[in-house]
Scaffold this active site. Structure first.
Site: not given
Ligand code: U5P
Length: 215
Positions: A62, A177
Site C-alpha cells: 500500500k 464477503g
Molecule cells: N486487504 C484487505 N482489505 C483491503 C485491502 C487489503 O483485507 O481493503 C488485505 C488484508 O491486509 C489481508 C487480505 O492481507 O487483504 C485479506 O485477508 P483476510 O481477511 O481474508 O484474512
C-alpha cells in the site's frame, strides 16, 4: 496475471516455513500469492522470490509516499521478484505515475486501492473512491483493489473503470464477503487469507473457493 482460478491467497503468516508449506499446498488453486508487511517484516524481502517459485507474487505494501520515495520502494519490490504491487492512490497523480513508471520497467503490475474492505474503510475512502478509480484508469494501472464486503461498490467501481482494468477484491470469508457475490459484481479475482491459511486443510478450502468463483 493469468486468470485461471480467480483466487489470490493473502499469505499473512509470519514464518517463512509455514508460508512455503501453504504455498506448496495451494499452488495449483491460486493465480497469485499476496504478501504484505506481516511476512516481509518478519522474514525479509527474500520471501518474495521464495514464494514466486509457487505462483506470481503481489506485494501488498500500500505504497503511499512522495514520487521519489515511491520509485525507490517500487524498484526494491520488483527487483526482489514481485510481479505486482499494491499502492495507494490518495497520494495523488504524481505519486501514482511514479509507481506505474517503475512497474513498466520491470513489466510489473500496479493495483491501486480504491476503497478498503473493513468497516472503517468506507468513511474516508468512499468519497474519493470514484476519483481514485478514474485516475487508475487514466494513468494505466493494471487494476484496482475493491471491497468484497461491499459487492455493490465493486459493481459501481467496475462501471467507472470499464473492462480493461482488473479488480482484485479482498474481504471474502473472515471479513464476511462471499466469493460468488463479488465475482458477479465484476471482480476478476478474490483475495483470501485467514479462511485458507487458518484452515485445517488449506488446499481443500482453496478448492472450495475456486468452485464458488466458478470460472
Ligand atoms: N486487504 C484487505 N482489505 C483491503 C485491502 C487489503 O483485507 O481493503 C488485505 C488484508 O491486509 C489481508 C487480505 O492481507 O487483504 C485479506 O485477508 P483476510 O481477511 O481474508 O484474512
Amino acid at each position: 496475471m493469468e486468470r485461471n482460478t480467480g483466487l489470490i491467497i493473502a499469505m499473512d503468516v509470519t514464518r517463512m516455513d509455514r508460508a512455503v508449506k501453504i504455498a506448496s499446498e495451494v499452488a495449483e488453486c491460486v493465480d497469485a500469492i499476496k504478501v504484505g508487511y506481516p511476512l516481509v517484516l518478519s522474514e525479509g524481502l527474500s520471501v518474495i522470490s521464495r514464494l514466486a517459485d509457487y505462483a506470481p507474487v503481489i506485494a501488498d505494501f500500500k505504497v503511499a509516499d512522495i514520487p521519489y520515495t515511491d520509485e525507490l520502494i517500487c524498484e526494491q519490490v520488483f527487483k526482489a521478484g514481485a510481479s505486482g504491487l499494491i499502492v495507494h492512490g490518495f497520494t495523488g497523480e504524481d505519486s501514482l505515475k511514479a509507481c506505474i513508471g517503475v512497474a513498466r520497467l520491470y513489466d510489473g503490475d500496479i493495483y491501486v486501492v480504491s476503497e478498503m474492505s473493513h468497516p472503517g474503510g468506507a468513511k474516508y475512502f468512499q468519497p474519493i473512491a470514484d476519483e481514485i478509480a478514474s485516475m487508475a484508469y487514466e494513468f494505466g494501472a493494471t487494476g484496482i483493489v475493491a471491497p468484497a464486503t461491499r459487492p455493490e461498490r465493486v459493481k459501481h467501481l467496475r462501471s467507472i473503470i470499464g473492462d480493461s482494468l482488473s479488480i482484485i477484491s479482498p474481504g471474502v470469508g473472515a471479513q464476511g464477503g462471499k466469493a460468488s457475490d463479488v465475482i458477479a459484481s465484476g471482480a476478476n479475482w478474490i483475495i483470501v487469507g485467514r479462511s485458507i491459511y487458518n484452515s485445517e486443510n488449506p488446499k481443500e478450502t482453496a478448492m472450495e473457493l475456486v468452485t464458488g468463483i466458478g470460472i
